[in-house]
Design an enzyme around this catalytic site. Structure first.
Site, PDB file in Angstrom:
ATOM      1  N   HIS A  81      13.450 -45.019 -90.968  1.00 36.57           N
ATOM      2  CA  HIS A  81      13.639 -44.302 -92.225  1.00 36.57           C
ATOM      3  C   HIS A  81      14.837 -43.378 -92.102  1.00 36.57           C
ATOM      4  CE1 HIS A  81      10.747 -42.064 -89.730  1.00 36.57           C
ATOM      5  NE2 HIS A  81      11.242 -40.955 -90.246  1.00 36.57           N
TER       6      HIS A  81
ATOM      7  N   CYS B 102       0.697 -49.105 -89.789  1.00 32.44           N
ATOM      8  CA  CYS B 102       1.929 -48.352 -90.023  1.00 32.44           C
ATOM      9  C   CYS B 102       1.871 -47.642 -91.385  1.00 32.44           C
ATOM     10  CB  CYS B 102       3.148 -49.278 -89.959  1.00 32.44           C
ATOM     11  SG  CYS B 102       4.673 -48.474 -90.483  1.00 32.44           S
TER      12      CYS B 102
ATOM     13  N   ASN C  94      15.783 -40.094 -87.149  1.00 32.26           N
ATOM     14  CA  ASN C  94      15.307 -39.680 -85.842  1.00 32.26           C
ATOM     15  C   ASN C  94      14.819 -40.895 -85.067  1.00 32.26           C
ATOM     16  OD1 ASN C  94      15.722 -36.913 -86.460  1.00 32.26           O
ATOM     17  ND2 ASN C  94      13.795 -36.872 -87.596  1.00 32.26           N
TER      18      ASN C  94
HETATM   19  P1  AMP Z   1      10.323 -38.350 -88.867  1.00 29.58           P
HETATM   20  O1  AMP Z   1       9.701 -37.096 -88.306  1.00 29.58           O
HETATM   21  O2  AMP Z   1      11.795 -38.398 -88.811  1.00 29.58           O
HETATM   22  O3  AMP Z   1       9.648 -39.578 -88.309  1.00 29.58           O
HETATM   23  O4  AMP Z   1       9.988 -38.293 -90.415  1.00 29.58           O
HETATM   24  C1  AMP Z   1       8.754 -38.675 -90.948  1.00 29.58           C
HETATM   25  C2  AMP Z   1       8.668 -38.025 -92.291  1.00 29.58           C
HETATM   26  O5  AMP Z   1       7.617 -38.635 -93.022  1.00 29.58           O
HETATM   27  C3  AMP Z   1       8.334 -36.521 -92.251  1.00 29.58           C
HETATM   28  O6  AMP Z   1       9.398 -35.789 -92.850  1.00 29.58           O
HETATM   29  C4  AMP Z   1       7.026 -36.421 -93.017  1.00 29.58           C
HETATM   30  O7  AMP Z   1       6.949 -35.254 -93.801  1.00 29.58           O
HETATM   31  C5  AMP Z   1       7.063 -37.676 -93.872  1.00 29.58           C
HETATM   32  N1  AMP Z   1       5.783 -38.186 -94.312  1.00 29.58           N
HETATM   33  C6  AMP Z   1       4.650 -38.339 -93.583  1.00 29.58           C
HETATM   34  N2  AMP Z   1       3.678 -38.881 -94.327  1.00 29.58           N
HETATM   35  C7  AMP Z   1       4.189 -39.080 -95.561  1.00 29.58           C
HETATM   36  C8  AMP Z   1       3.677 -39.609 -96.782  1.00 29.58           C
HETATM   37  N3  AMP Z   1       2.430 -40.064 -96.881  1.00 29.58           N
HETATM   38  N4  AMP Z   1       4.494 -39.657 -97.856  1.00 29.58           N
HETATM   39  C9  AMP Z   1       5.760 -39.199 -97.766  1.00 29.58           C
HETATM   40  N5  AMP Z   1       6.310 -38.693 -96.644  1.00 29.58           N
HETATM   41  C10 AMP Z   1       5.543 -38.633 -95.552  1.00 29.58           C
END
Ligand code: AMP
Length: 113
Positions: free
Chosen positions: A99, A3, A86
């Protein structure tokens, strides 16, 4: 540990942390969609908001304490901000660890895409 956000909690993957408490971590989104874009997560692995109903104690008070604190620290509370979580594929969830997005610093549109 597969994860992504669990790896951020453990420090295996770096993140730009803005808030940390015993149970909650918050860090800047890597692909910001607004001038302020923060992700607030429970340190405990919870797949999505759909699972929260079964959890005792609820992780939500600590998460919303963090959101309040962050919004105050980043001066979002007067102008307002958006909280998004989401759920699943159709919900647009790409990371399967609960999140909450905090989006702020600009006026938001509605409805979302
Ligand atoms: P969701 O699409 O609602 O699952 O949001 C996941 C979020 O995680 C997205 O907005 C991505 O840009 C963000 N994300 C993915 N990898 C990372 C990371 N390594 N550090 C910070 N944010 C991330």
């Amino acid at each position: 540990m597969s994860c992504l956000f669990c790896n951020i909690v453990s420090g295996n993957i770096p993140a730009s942390t803005v808030f940390e408490s015993k149970d909650v971590l918050a860090f800047r989104d890597i692909a910001p969609q607004a001038p302020v874009h923060i992700l607030v997560i429970p340190k405990q692995h919870i797949t999505s908001a759909h699972e929260v109903h079964a959890l005792t104690p609820s992780p939500l008070p600590a998460i919303f304490d963090a959101i309040h604190h962050i919004a105050e620290e980043l001066n979002l509370s007067d102008a307002g901000y958006r909280i998004v979580t989401n759920v699943g594929n159709d919900g647009g969830q790409t990371v399967s660890h609960l999140h909450f997005h905090i989006l702020g610093g600009r006026s938001m549109q509605w409805p979302p895409g």
